[in-house]
Write an enzyme that holds these catalytic residues in place. Structure first.
Site, PDB file in Angstrom:
ATOM      1  N   ASP A  80       0.820  -1.206   0.000  1.00 29.18           N
ATOM      2  CA  ASP A  80       0.000   0.000   0.000  1.00 29.18           C
ATOM      3  C   ASP A  80       0.861   1.266   0.000  1.00 29.18           C
ATOM      4  OD1 ASP A  80      -2.783   0.959   0.368  1.00 29.18           O
ATOM      5  OD2 ASP A  80      -1.941   1.860   2.172  1.00 29.18           O
ATOM      6  N   GLU A 127       1.940  -0.397  -4.739  1.00 28.51           N
ATOM      7  CA  GLU A 127       1.007   0.640  -5.161  1.00 28.51           C
ATOM      8  C   GLU A 127       1.753   1.956  -5.061  1.00 28.51           C
ATOM      9  OE1 GLU A 127      -1.756   2.306  -2.547  1.00 28.51           O
ATOM     10  OE2 GLU A 127      -3.323   2.562  -4.044  1.00 28.51           O
TER      11      GLU A 127
END
Ligand code: TEU
Ligand code: CA
Length: 544
Positions: free
Chosen positions: A198, A244
């Protein structure tokens, strides 16, 4: 280079909305296990699970209070172990969501850290003195307001790039990094097959917190940290990693996902999904997109990375609206054709495709969400509060139109399994945590799995072709007719083979010489081949 994750197709499961197995209206791990046969039948290789860890759910699990405990709403660690075991028995791998840019403010580390300026965990987070009685700088949080929260106990501000319940971890602190690496090893030793990471390019901040109003992504030490993570953890396992990386461009991806960089296997860029966003209001004010611009961005990524780094390929995820409603046409007339066209354009490029739950059914944004009270996402609710209620910069109608088109909850309505009440996601009479898309009676897995003309069948066929034709994984990429605003044509080449993909992005019939080929028609969303004539949202894939 021929790694298993280059030949794989990934299926993203948002556990909260996938399948409820105990009738509390919330998806869970045993529900996912019940659906492994469906996922296997689609022909994918890997499942990416959004966070399943203990959390107060401020940001639906992206605010983790214990990295090694399962969110009780989703089940127990024994349920996870059973899911992993059964997935592996079916030949499916599972990658976890690694959220280590920040924790929840209810994580034990933060509870300790905020106790005093000299606490052993103080430097696990980023604390700064007020400047002239205000926050240290003008950075804004991703969900509105300042990125700094004053903590009265010690009179300092802590940094949170997202909500104030998501304090950023201090990656400059080797003790923190060691704890993250140890946690990663424990999950990998359980047998998980890798991680989606993330906002991993946010973990390094400039020492003096200079930089634009939002976090300086790709900070000064980010590659140092990722190379250390590779050296300390990842190189010891045959796993897959995808970072990401908001704001990353191809030249930076060559470092993050470079074959010789020893960092990650691939990254998620957001660049192609910016083509319809507003410069000031982002996803809340939507503009028609330019196909020429979309083709140019994605083609640049294809060409820049070929032979040097590996691409991820996605249109959808839990943060993005449904692509058939965004770049296709979700009307009854064109939904199926445009969903197939969008799938083919993406899956025949070079890279690992990611299918988000429901994309394989041609699921759409919910047109039946009429009020802000239908939405759950902190990003939507905070933006509505700030832009409509507090600042009156947008009217409620304008904001709802933007949310309808681009809000993250568009992807988070329950998976549509059957035409029964609650779409088979949960039992009839149970109120799910978020409302259903009213079209579940006509768009659902039960209708599609047996239908050879369904979007599901089309996605399954693409997964079959990927295994049959190495050119799909290893061919190079060349965009044809870059200035064509209606039709996207590209070709892939490997040795003496050529793959030709031609897609009509409009409902109107188009005529293009490039669409006429005497090659073998591998895939099409029409029963006949009309040569240079491309019917509404027609896509054709030829092998020459
Ligand atoms: O998303 C990071 C991210 O960049 C998006 O939230 C994006 O900023 C936003 O949607 C733009 O409007 C990751 C997760 O995917 C997301 O679900 C989390 O909310 C976020 O990080 C914080 O963990
Ligand atoms: Ca449940």
């Amino acid at each position: 280079m021929d790694k298993w994750w280059q030949n794989a197709v990934v299926y993203q499961v948002y556990p909260r909305s996938f399948q409820d197995s105990n009738n509390d209206g919330i998806g869970d791990l045993n529900g996912i296990r019940q659906r492994l046969g469906y996922i296997k039948d689609l022909g994918v290789d890997v499942i990416w699970l959004n966070p399943i860890y203990a959390t107060p759910n401020d940001d639906n699990g992206y605010d983790i209070s214990d990295y090694e405990a399962i969110n009780p709403e989703f089940g127990t660690m024994a349920d996870f172990d059973a899911l992993l075991k059964e997935a592996h028995a079916l030949g499916l791998k599972i990658i976890m969501d690694l959220v280590v840019n920040h924790t929840s403010d209810e994580h034990a580390w933060f509870i300790e850290s905020r106790k005093s300026r000299v606490n052993a965990h103080r430097d696990y987070y980023i604390w700064r003195d007020p400047v002239d009685g205000h926050a240290p700088n003008d950075w804004e949080g991703g969900f509105g307001g300042s990125a700094w929260q004053l903590d009265a106990t010690t009179g300092q501000y802590y940094l949170h790039l997202f909500s104030k319940k998501q304090p950023d971890l201090n990656w400059r602190n080797p003790a923190l990094r060691n704890d993250v690496y140890a946690m990663m090893r424990r999950w990998l030793d359980k047998g998980v097959d890798g991680f989606r990471m993330d906002v991993i390019n946010f973990i390094s901040k400039t020492a003096d917190f200079t930089g634009d109003h939002r976090p300086v992504a790709n900070g000064p030490h980010v590659h140092e940290y990722l190379q250390e993570m590779h050296q300390r953890v990842l190189q010891d396992y045959d796993v897959m990693t995808v970072g990401e990386t908001p704001g990353v461009k191809p030249e930076q991806a060559l470092q993050y996902a470079g074959y010789t960089a020893d960092e990650l296997n691939m990254v998620f860029t957001f660049q192609h999904l910016g083509v319809d966003l507003d410069a000031k209001y982002g996803r809340w004010v939507v503009h028609p997109f330019s196909l020429v611009r979309l083709k140019q961005i994605m083609s640049d990524w294809q060409v820049a990375l070929h032979g040097h780094a590996w691409n991820s390929l996605y249109w959808n995820n839990h943060d993005q609206p449904r692509v058939v409603s965004r770049f296709g046409d979700d009307s009854a007339k064109w939904r199926v054709q445009s969903a197939k066209m969008l799938g083919a354009v993406l899956h025949f490029m070079e890279g690992t495709p990611y299918i988000y739950q429901g994309e394989e059914l041609g699921m759409t944004n919910p047109a039946n969400f009429k009020s802000i009270t239908d939405y759950r996402d902190i990003e939507i609710l905070n933006a509505y509060q700030e832009l409509v209620t507090d600042k009156h910069e947008l009217t409620a109608a304008q904001m709802l139109a933007g949310i309808h088109h681009s809000g993250r909850d568009n992807a988070r309505t329950p998976m549509q399994w059957t035409a029964a009440p609650n779409a088979g996601f949960t039992a009839a009479g149970v109120t799910p945590w978020i409302g259903l898309n009213a079209n579940y009676r006509t768009i659902n897995a039960a209708h599609e799995v047996g239908d050879p003309d369904s979007v599901f069948a089309f996605y399954r066929q693409m997964n079959v072709l990927r295994r049959q034709y190495p050119i799909i994984v290893h061919g190079d990429y060349e965009l044809l007719n870059p200035e064509d605003e209606q039709v996207w044509a590209y070709r892939r080449r490997l040795d003496d083979q050529t793959l030709l993909v031609v897609a009509n992005f409009t409902a109107a019939t188009q005529e293009r010489p490039v669409a006429r080929s005497n090659g073998q028609l591998l895939l099409s969303n029409y029963d006949t081949d009309a040569g240079a004539i491309l019917r509404g949202f027609e896509v054709k894939v030829y092998l020459l």
